[in-house]
Design a protein around this motif. Sequence first.
Motif, mmCIF file in Angstrom:
data_model
loop_
_atom_site.group_PDB
_atom_site.id
_atom_site.type_symbol
_atom_site.label_atom_id
_atom_site.label_comp_id
_atom_site.label_asym_id
_atom_site.label_seq_id
_atom_site.Cartn_x
_atom_site.Cartn_y
_atom_site.Cartn_z
ATOM 1 N N HIS B 284 -34.075 -89.779 -85.033
ATOM 2 C CA HIS B 284 -33.845 -90.777 -83.982
ATOM 3 C C HIS B 284 -32.543 -90.458 -83.246
ATOM 4 O O HIS B 284 -32.445 -90.617 -82.031
ATOM 5 N N ALA B 288 -32.106 -89.743 -79.250
ATOM 6 C CA ALA B 288 -31.158 -90.466 -78.402
ATOM 7 C C ALA B 288 -30.255 -89.482 -77.666
ATOM 8 O O ALA B 288 -29.968 -89.643 -76.472
ATOM 9 N N VAL B 296 -24.554 -91.269 -76.402
ATOM 10 C CA VAL B 296 -24.460 -90.905 -77.814
ATOM 11 C C VAL B 296 -23.021 -90.520 -78.163
ATOM 12 O O VAL B 296 -22.473 -90.934 -79.194
ATOM 13 N N PHE B 443 -33.870 -93.499 -74.160
ATOM 14 C CA PHE B 443 -32.648 -93.667 -74.944
ATOM 15 C C PHE B 443 -32.703 -94.968 -75.742
ATOM 16 O O PHE B 443 -32.410 -94.998 -76.937
ATOM 17 N N GLN B 444 -33.083 -96.049 -75.070
ATOM 18 C CA GLN B 444 -33.141 -97.354 -75.742
ATOM 19 C C GLN B 444 -34.085 -97.316 -76.937
ATOM 20 O O GLN B 444 -33.782 -97.842 -78.003
ATOM 21 N N SER B 446 -34.915 -94.854 -78.871
ATOM 22 C CA SER B 446 -34.353 -94.198 -80.057
ATOM 23 C C SER B 446 -33.121 -94.927 -80.574
ATOM 24 O O SER B 446 -32.871 -94.977 -81.771
ATOM 25 N N LEU B 447 -32.361 -95.541 -79.658
ATOM 26 C CA LEU B 447 -31.174 -96.297 -80.084
ATOM 27 C C LEU B 447 -31.565 -97.394 -81.077
ATOM 28 O O LEU B 447 -30.962 -97.545 -82.139
#
Lengths: 374, 555
Positions: B284, B288, B296, B443-444, B446-447
Amino acid sequence: MTPTDILVIGGGIVGQVTAIELAQAGARITVVDAGINAGSTANAGSLHVQMQSRFMRLYPDQVPNIEASLPLYCQAVEEWRRLDAAYGPFELVRKGGLMLAEDATQLAFLEKKAAREAKKGVSVEILDRPALERIVPWLGPQIIGAELCRNEGKVNPLAANTRLRAVADALGVRFEQDHIRTLSAGNRIVAIGDRDTYPADRVVVAAAWGAGALVQGLGVAIPSVAEPLHMNITEASSARIEHLVQHAERSITLKQFKTGQIVIGGGWSAQHRGALRVPAVAPSSLLGNVSLAAKLVPAIGHMRIIRTWAGMNTTIDGASVIGPLPANDRVVMAVPGDAGYTLGPLVAKLAASCLLGQPDHGVIDRYTPARFAV
Amino acid sequence: MSRDSFHFDGNPIEFRDGQSVAAALTDAGQLALRRTAKGDPRGMFCGMGVCQECLVTIDGVPNRRACMTAAAKGLKIVPQIAFPVLEDMPAAQKPDPARILEPDVAIIGGGAGGLSAAIAARQAGASVIVLDERKVAGGQYYKQSASHPPLDAQQREGAALLKRAQESGADVLGSVEIWGAFDGPLFLADSEGAALIVRPKTAIIATGAYERPCMVPGWTLPGVMTTGAAQTLWRSYLTLPGKRIAICGSGPLNAQVALELAEGGADVAMVAEAARAPWRVPWHAFAALMADPGLVIKGLGMMRDLHRRGISLRHQTTLSRVDADGESLRATFKTASDEEIAETVDALCINSGFEPQNEILRLLGAKMTYDPAFGHLRCDRDTKMETSVRNIFAVGDCAGLGGAPAARVEGLIAGRVAAARAGFGDAHDLFSHQRRLARHRRFQASLWKMHDISPRTPDKAARDTIVCRCEEITLGDILDGLETSPGHVGTLKRATRVGMGRCQGRYCGPVATRLVAQTTGKPVDDFSNFAPRVPIKPVSIASILAAQEALDDPD
């Protein structure tokens, strides 16, 4: 499904109390309710007795029936007191209801109305401003007088509904969630719902505004109409408003629960969205209803409205429909004519007495479904 | 320098220019602001006007929110009285005349998404108003201050965005609370006691989100607040929630606020994070990194800074209870190895994710889909941010958690499309916006996989955990109610009063809905929650009267 002696269609105040009465007599009872749009679960707990000016204005043709029913309303409040003592407390308060007048015409209307009501045994009195100030010092300055009806009061319907449900549960009453579409009468009466069918020896129709459609194939045309009405509730303040407050000309009820919240309603309309969706709140009703309350009782101006909702009132012809169908005595009607929550327990008791073979003809013959025979 | 003061419970409380009543009281160490009907002390919790816990009586008027009210010289404030006396209240003053606004585009919420939408719609030529609850717009991500210059890059970015929105010619109105949303659309609002009636051609809903708490015994104690509330105290008012602080829950906001408060001089005892450490979920973390290396790196920097400051960041550690310990709070946590640890702190900040503020969207009938991973509803939207209701757009977290960078791009798209719908520009070629949005969303995704915001219900063993703060309904009350009234959360509400209070079920609602779903076995969907109702927030009867008089006026 398990055997049922008597099926009760509708699980509101009428259905619950009917089920309790019958189960106490030893019958096996199933209550089936659609679980949505019940008048009782949206009700605000006014116990009405005096003729509501709103109703007289909207349904002038029904006024004779309402007027003739006044003794039933007095008796209905007594029935609430009996229930409260037996199964309560439901926060029942009976300090009376005030119908306010802002001008001489309105006061004259109330005087005439009070005279008619007194003839039917209702305990009423006309109060002038000084007399009003002694009992309700929080009224707006424009109020010149009021009719006080001592029979009126209020209950907390959430408390009453919850406790009565527990009583029914304890008596072994079964509750099913389903929307009954039709009744078919053969050897047994079969109620056909969306999810299941429910055969029973006898059926009580306690389905309020849905009652007419359920029995339309059984020899009667009962004009039950759904009337979606708007309600508002405030956050709590200290309990000061003991009376049920109404107006001689405009639509409003205003009262305060023992827990402090002020409930404002009284017949402002909401938007009907069909049987299976709750009605939508109309902005004009919210604004109009609350503004009127603020003018009648200016002291509530700083309180905040925390919730509004809409619930169904049922109108027929101004009178209740109680008793067996003329063409099929195994189907018994239990539908209050107006102010369904007030009349509910009494109508339930009268309907139950028919099923138990002890009908109170002196009372119910006036409300027989036979008047709608086709 | 002598400062102005107001009175709280008879004692003078000094305040700085621009502070809220709640911030000044926090500075003075006054965390308990009222007692409930059952006698429990309560203080500020959400810091953003949602929870209705910080109610006080100001100059005789009951139930004013300390977090949303500006401190002013000479105010006479007393703790809220659970049952105020009608005759003791001052006569309701005649409010300022109501205003009726009919813009091409009305934007509800002046955060990252709303301000971006305003700029885009104005550039297309549409008339635009932005309505924001706070005195200064900027939203919960950019948290602006009424008095001091920006503290850091994030606040500077917000200040620049707000300035651009104002300079675009959009009318940005602060201190406006929308309480009614109806078909049309028609919005009814309160602006510091005066009524506001808004009838736009199109509307963009950008109301953001509020925080999901950790519901454990003691979470209602004064001094326990959301992480966002603590951040607002610091960023907007330069107030620390206490000297010694612990933060718990899950998500990047907790670590960020830990650093901000530490920088402000607080002693941050611990950050407890429910999720596993990122190095335990490297796939994950890698995803990200691919989506947004900059963010990151910012995240890694935060972890480094926590370490440098000696703030312990404990992964797989969750709050189990909070107890009052004299003037302090004793917070007990459970670690990955099932060990109990406790910290004594002045304030405990909690954030276990977010709940979208989707009340307006639901009231207007916009279709929603339940997102089981996030445990909240997402608003169905097309690629142009339009909801299932024509001319109603939704941007940012109110449509489902998505973060500020995505909200900004969504705002740009919705602003252009809404303006075009009102007859300004053609909203042609949104391709580059769409591409940026896709990246932010990757991005969100995986965040949040690196955090643990999965929907929870309280530990069933702790029956006395309060679930409904307003009505003081415990988990035990709800479990009992489920025995008799399991069908729907609305039935449960009528049977137990869960969700009947002033916050209108914002905190207990999602939990009660999940408990009903567990009991009935029916999955959560759009209709599982409490039915949407007006008012969206409690509104004074005087304000409703003012709105009615304005609409009645034949002129």
